[in-house]
Every structure is written in structure tokens, then in C-alpha cells.
Motif scaffolding. Structure first.
Motif, PDB file in Angstrom:
ATOM      1  N   GLU A 122       0.793  -1.239  -0.028  1.00  0.00           N
ATOM      2  CA  GLU A 122       0.042  -0.026   0.080  1.00  0.00           C
ATOM      3  C   GLU A 122       0.871   1.065  -0.004  1.00  0.00           C
ATOM      4  O   GLU A 122       0.417   2.353  -0.511  1.00  0.00           O
ATOM      5  CB  GLU A 122      -0.919   0.134   1.052  1.00  0.00           C
ATOM      6  CG  GLU A 122      -2.155  -1.034   1.237  1.00  0.00           C
ATOM      7  CD  GLU A 122      -3.052  -0.821   2.387  1.00  0.00           C
ATOM      8  OE1 GLU A 122      -3.281   0.388   2.756  1.00  0.00           O
ATOM      9  OE2 GLU A 122      -3.761  -1.726   2.489  1.00  0.00           O
ATOM     10  N   ASP A 123       1.961   1.256   0.774  1.00  0.00           N
ATOM     11  CA  ASP A 123       2.766   2.522   0.858  1.00  0.00           C
ATOM     12  C   ASP A 123       3.878   2.582  -0.221  1.00  0.00           C
ATOM     13  O   ASP A 123       4.231   3.481  -0.706  1.00  0.00           O
ATOM     14  CB  ASP A 123       3.554   2.522   2.269  1.00  0.00           C
ATOM     15  CG  ASP A 123       2.599   2.597   3.256  1.00  0.00           C
ATOM     16  OD1 ASP A 123       1.354   3.151   3.032  1.00  0.00           O
ATOM     17  OD2 ASP A 123       2.806   1.743   4.289  1.00  0.00           O
ATOM     18  N   ASP A 124       4.394   1.453  -0.663  1.00  0.00           N
ATOM     19  CA  ASP A 124       5.415   1.544  -1.677  1.00  0.00           C
ATOM     20  C   ASP A 124       5.317   0.332  -2.574  1.00  0.00           C
ATOM     21  O   ASP A 124       6.275  -0.594  -2.522  1.00  0.00           O
ATOM     22  CB  ASP A 124       6.958   1.429  -0.895  1.00  0.00           C
ATOM     23  CG  ASP A 124       8.045   1.596  -1.882  1.00  0.00           C
ATOM     24  OD1 ASP A 124       8.026   2.168  -2.900  1.00  0.00           O
ATOM     25  OD2 ASP A 124       9.170   1.082  -1.385  1.00  0.00           O
TER      26      ASP A 124
END
Length: 167
Positions: A122-124
Motif C-alpha cells: 500500500e505504501d511502496d
């Protein structure tokens, strides 16, 4: 059997078998018959233990009185479990196919297998582009953008450029 319609499964009893006319819980699955919101009929939903969303929702047969649903039974429940399990299996196969791609390219007199494995963090989010020789030994691996397009041309170009990070 009772004719109780529960709206939420009791999480504390998820492992206990429950066999009611409109609610069956057994073998890691819950079948719930409920009023179809779209028409006058009934629907059944199959929820795998631990999941928030149903794996399968479909129409359910009316009973003899043509007003109430036909009660769940062992045969129907087993068929629903089999169908819902197949839906989940197909979904997993489709997701795997979207996240993992592979192809072979020729390099000189060797065949190099190139894989692209997307990591949907989700973040990276990112993807790993990996090359293997014909014996399955890893030759190279680089991190690429998750939207990297693996094609015969992009794989061949990566191999020809001595596995330097594309783009």
C-alpha cells in the motif's frame, strides 16, 4: 430446526457447527439465507470463516408455500461450499496471474526465463524483475516500477543490456 435469521455470525462460535433452516455454519463456512433486496425472492450468501465479505451470493429457492425460502440442508450446503471454494480458487488464480508474469527469451544459444513479480504494498508498491538460466539458477534481479510492462521486447532488451535496471 429453527427458522431463525441471524444478521451477524457469532464470532465466538465460528468453529461450532450450526444447522438451522436459514443459517448453517460448518467446516469453516457459513451459509445464510436472507431476503433478496432486489425482488420478492430469497438469496443465499456463503462466507468463509475469518472473511468480512461473502465469497458467493446467489438466488435461493422458494419453499412449497411460495413465500418462505426452502430450508438449507446437508446436500445444499455441501454444494454451496464447493461452489464458493471454486470461486475463491479462481479469484486467487486471477490475482496470481496479474501479479506474476513469466516468459522465455533467447540470448545467444541460451534460453533465459524472465519473471516479473509485482508486490502490491500500500505504501511502496514495486516489482521484481528476475532472470533465470535454463537450470533455474538466478542470474539477476532488479527492482522496477509496479507498472513495468513485461513483454518479449522488454525482457530481451534487459538481457541484452546485461541486466541493468530498465528505464
Amino acid at each position: 430446526m429453527t427458522d431463525t435469521l441471524l444478521t451477524e455470525p457469532d464470532a465466538g462460535n465460528a468453529s461450532e457447527a450450526l444447522h438451522e433452516d436459514r443459517l448453517w455454519r460448518d467446516n469453516g463456512w457459513t451459509a445464510r439465507v436472507k431476503k433478496n433486496e432486489d425482488d420478492d425472492g430469497w438469496a443465499v450468501e456463503m462466507i468463509k470463516d475469518g472473511e468480512a465479505e461473502p465469497a458467493l451470493v446467489g438466488p435461493w429457492t422458494m419453499g412449497r408455500d411460495k413465500k418462505n425460502p426452502k430450508p438449507l440442508d446437508t446436500g445444499a450446503f455441501n454444494t454451496l461450499v464447493k461452489t464458493a471454494s471454486e470461486v475463491l480458487r479462481r479469484h486467487e488464480q486471477q490475482l496470481h496471474a496479474q501479479l506474476h508474469k513469466r516468459m522465455a527469451v533467447e540470448s545467444g544459444d541460451a534460453t533465459i526465463e524472465v519473471t516479473l513479480d509485482i508486490v502490491p504494498d500500500e505504501d511502496d508498491p514495486y516489482a521484481l524483475l528476475t532472470a533465470f538460466d535454463s537450470f533455474g539458477e538466478q542470474l539477476a534481479q532488479v527492482k522496477v516500477a509496479p507498472n513495468f510492462k513485461l513483454s518479449r521486447a522488454s525482457a530481451a532488451s534487459w538481457v541484452e543490456n546485461e541486466f541493468r535496471r530498465p528505464g
